[in-house]
Design a protein around this motif. Structure first.
Motif, PDB file in Angstrom:
ATOM      1  N   VAL A 126      -0.283  -7.395  -0.875  1.00  0.00           N
ATOM      2  CA  VAL A 126       1.087  -6.919  -0.649  1.00  0.00           C
ATOM      3  C   VAL A 126       2.080  -8.066  -0.724  1.00  0.00           C
ATOM      4  O   VAL A 126       1.738  -9.230  -0.506  1.00  0.00           O
ATOM      5  CB  VAL A 126       1.227  -6.210   0.724  1.00  0.00           C
ATOM      6  CG1 VAL A 126       0.413  -4.933   0.774  1.00  0.00           C
ATOM      7  CG2 VAL A 126       0.829  -7.135   1.858  1.00  0.00           C
ATOM      8  N   GLY A 127       3.333  -7.713  -1.056  1.00  0.00           N
ATOM      9  CA  GLY A 127       4.416  -8.690  -1.058  1.00  0.00           C
ATOM     10  C   GLY A 127       4.301  -9.738  -2.140  1.00  0.00           C
ATOM     11  O   GLY A 127       4.823 -10.842  -1.998  1.00  0.00           O
ATOM     12  N   ALA A 137       2.461  -6.223  -9.590  1.00  0.00           N
ATOM     13  CA  ALA A 137       2.473  -7.474  -8.826  1.00  0.00           C
ATOM     14  C   ALA A 137       1.235  -7.645  -7.954  1.00  0.00           C
ATOM     15  O   ALA A 137       0.775  -8.764  -7.752  1.00  0.00           O
ATOM     16  CB  ALA A 137       3.719  -7.537  -7.954  1.00  0.00           C
ATOM     17  N   ASP A 138       0.696  -6.578  -7.420  1.00  0.00           N
ATOM     18  CA  ASP A 138      -0.393  -6.700  -6.454  1.00  0.00           C
ATOM     19  C   ASP A 138      -1.783  -6.672  -7.077  1.00  0.00           C
ATOM     20  O   ASP A 138      -2.663  -7.421  -6.671  1.00  0.00           O
ATOM     21  CB  ASP A 138      -0.254  -5.608  -5.390  1.00  0.00           C
ATOM     22  CG  ASP A 138       1.017  -5.791  -4.570  1.00  0.00           C
ATOM     23  OD1 ASP A 138       1.342  -6.948  -4.248  1.00  0.00           O
ATOM     24  OD2 ASP A 138       1.675  -4.783  -4.270  1.00  0.00           O
ATOM     25  N   ASN A 155      -8.193  -0.011  -0.884  1.00  0.00           N
ATOM     26  CA  ASN A 155      -7.300  -1.143  -1.078  1.00  0.00           C
ATOM     27  C   ASN A 155      -5.876  -0.739  -0.716  1.00  0.00           C
ATOM     28  O   ASN A 155      -5.545   0.441  -0.703  1.00  0.00           O
ATOM     29  CB  ASN A 155      -7.383  -1.626  -2.525  1.00  0.00           C
ATOM     30  CG  ASN A 155      -8.794  -2.049  -2.882  1.00  0.00           C
ATOM     31  OD1 ASN A 155      -9.360  -2.916  -2.249  1.00  0.00           O
ATOM     32  ND2 ASN A 155      -9.364  -1.411  -3.895  1.00  0.00           N
ATOM     33  N   ILE A 156      -5.017  -1.725  -0.462  1.00  0.00           N
ATOM     34  CA  ILE A 156      -3.620  -1.469  -0.111  1.00  0.00           C
ATOM     35  C   ILE A 156      -2.726  -2.348  -0.968  1.00  0.00           C
ATOM     36  O   ILE A 156      -2.985  -3.546  -1.125  1.00  0.00           O
ATOM     37  CB  ILE A 156      -3.358  -1.760   1.380  1.00  0.00           C
ATOM     38  CG1 ILE A 156      -4.167  -0.813   2.259  1.00  0.00           C
ATOM     39  CG2 ILE A 156      -1.876  -1.639   1.706  1.00  0.00           C
ATOM     40  CD1 ILE A 156      -4.044  -1.089   3.748  1.00  0.00           C
ATOM     41  N   SER A 157      -1.649  -1.747  -1.512  1.00  0.00           N
ATOM     42  CA  SER A 157      -0.677  -2.509  -2.302  1.00  0.00           C
ATOM     43  C   SER A 157       0.744  -2.086  -1.963  1.00  0.00           C
ATOM     44  O   SER A 157       0.978  -0.976  -1.484  1.00  0.00           O
ATOM     45  CB  SER A 157      -0.925  -2.320  -3.802  1.00  0.00           C
ATOM     46  OG  SER A 157      -0.664  -0.988  -4.191  1.00  0.00           O
ATOM     47  N   THR A 158       1.689  -2.985  -2.226  1.00  0.00           N
ATOM     48  CA  THR A 158       3.101  -2.676  -2.071  1.00  0.00           C
ATOM     49  C   THR A 158       3.557  -1.770  -3.212  1.00  0.00           C
ATOM     50  O   THR A 158       4.327  -0.840  -3.016  1.00  0.00           O
ATOM     51  CB  THR A 158       3.945  -3.974  -2.084  1.00  0.00           C
ATOM     52  OG1 THR A 158       3.456  -4.839  -1.056  1.00  0.00           O
ATOM     53  CG2 THR A 158       5.401  -3.677  -1.826  1.00  0.00           C
ATOM     54  N   ASP A 159       3.074  -2.067  -4.423  1.00  0.00           N
ATOM     55  CA  ASP A 159       3.433  -1.267  -5.592  1.00  0.00           C
ATOM     56  C   ASP A 159       2.449  -0.097  -5.735  1.00  0.00           C
ATOM     57  O   ASP A 159       1.842   0.313  -4.757  1.00  0.00           O
ATOM     58  CB  ASP A 159       3.491  -2.149  -6.852  1.00  0.00           C
ATOM     59  CG  ASP A 159       2.199  -2.936  -7.081  1.00  0.00           C
ATOM     60  OD1 ASP A 159       1.128  -2.510  -6.594  1.00  0.00           O
ATOM     61  OD2 ASP A 159       2.260  -3.973  -7.753  1.00  0.00           O
ATOM     62  N   GLY A 170       2.434   1.639  -1.956  1.00  0.00           N
ATOM     63  CA  GLY A 170       3.774   1.715  -1.385  1.00  0.00           C
ATOM     64  C   GLY A 170       3.864   1.206   0.049  1.00  0.00           C
ATOM     65  O   GLY A 170       4.732   1.621   0.807  1.00  0.00           O
ATOM     66  N   ARG A 171       2.998   0.286   0.423  1.00  0.00           N
ATOM     67  CA  ARG A 171       2.986  -0.261   1.785  1.00  0.00           C
ATOM     68  C   ARG A 171       3.732  -1.593   1.807  1.00  0.00           C
ATOM     69  O   ARG A 171       3.338  -2.531   1.131  1.00  0.00           O
ATOM     70  CB  ARG A 171       1.558  -0.474   2.284  1.00  0.00           C
ATOM     71  CG  ARG A 171       0.719   0.762   2.259  1.00  0.00           C
ATOM     72  CD  ARG A 171       1.269   1.777   3.221  1.00  0.00           C
ATOM     73  NE  ARG A 171       0.424   2.962   3.200  1.00  0.00           N
ATOM     74  CZ  ARG A 171       0.549   3.945   4.030  1.00  0.00           C
ATOM     75  NH1 ARG A 171       1.480   3.922   4.949  1.00  0.00           N
ATOM     76  NH2 ARG A 171      -0.246   4.979   3.943  1.00  0.00           N
TER      77      ARG A 171
END
Length: 181
Positions: A126-127, A137-138, A155-159, A170-171
Motif C-alpha cells: 500500500v501507499g 503501483a502496488d 493480499n491488500i493494495s491501495t489500488d 482500495g485500502r
C-alpha cells in the motif's frame, strides 16, 4: 540453499544498489527490514536470475521508502523460469524512481521466452508510487510475456491490483497501519 534471517538493511549509498540482491537458487530470507536506502534506482529486495531456473522465498519481512521497488523480480534469460514466493510481507511507500516500468510495491519484469511467477500470499502493498502512470503501483508486472501472479491470495493494495482470492483493494495506507511515520 542460502538462508538469511533477522537482518535490518538501511541507509546505504546510492548508485543503483539494492538493499538485498538475491542472485542464487533456493534462497530463504525471513524476518528482515529493508528501508530508506540507495537512490531512485534502488530496490529493497531484488531477485535477479542469471543462470537457469531459480526459486526464492521472502517471508515475514518489510520493505519501505525505496526509490524504485520494495520487491522486484527480474528475469532476463530467454529460457529461464523464475519463481518468487512472497509470504506475509509488507511493501510501503516505494517507487517513483528513474526506471518507471519497474517501480512500486511488488514488481516483476522479464524478456520474451522467459517465465516469471510470483506467488504472493498475505502481502500488504500500500501507499506505493506508480512511476509510469498505468494504475499498478502496488502489484506491478510488465515486460514481454508478462509475468504471472501464480498462486496468490489474501493480499491488500491501495489500488486495484491485489491478486488472488480473498484479496482486498482500495485500502489506504493510513487505515492499515497504527502510525505511518
Amino acid at each position: 540453499y542460502t538462508r538469511i534471517e533477522w537482518l535490518e538493511v538501511t541507509g546505504w549509498p546510492g548508485g543503483s544498489d539494492d538493499g538485498v540482491l538475491i542472485d542464487a537458487d533456493l534462497a530463504l530470507l525471513t524476518y528482515m527490514i529493508v528501508h530508506d536506502g540507495g537512490d531512485g534506482d534502488s530496490d529493497g529486495f531484488r531477485l535477479k536470475e542469471n543462470n537457469g531456473n531459480w526459486t526464492a522465498t521472502v517471508r515475514n519481512s518489510i520493505a519501505y521508502n525505496m526509490g524504485r521497488a520494495c520487491f522486484h523480480a527480474e528475469n532476463w534469460q530467454g529460457t529461464a523460469t523464475l519463481v518468487w514466493n512472497l509470504e506475509n510481507v509488507t511493501a510501503y511507500n516505494c517507487g517513483g524512481g528513474t526506471n518507471s516500468s519497474r517501480t512500486g510495491g511488488i514488481s516483476a519484469s522479464q524478456v520474451a521466452g522467459s517465465t516469471t511467477i510470483i506467488n504472493a500470499t498475505n502481502v500488504l502493498s500500500v501507499g506505493n508510487i506508480d512511476g509510469d502512470g498505468d494504475g499498478d503501483a502496488d502489484f506491478n508486472v510488465g515486460g514481454s510475456g508478462t509475468p504471472s501472479w501464480g498462486s496468490s491470495s489474501f493480499n491488500i493494495s491501495t489500488d486495484t491490483t491485489a491478486p488472488g482470492a480473498g484479496s482486498q483493494t482500495g485500502r489506504l495506507a493510513a487505515n492499515q497501519f497504527v502510525n505511518i511515520t
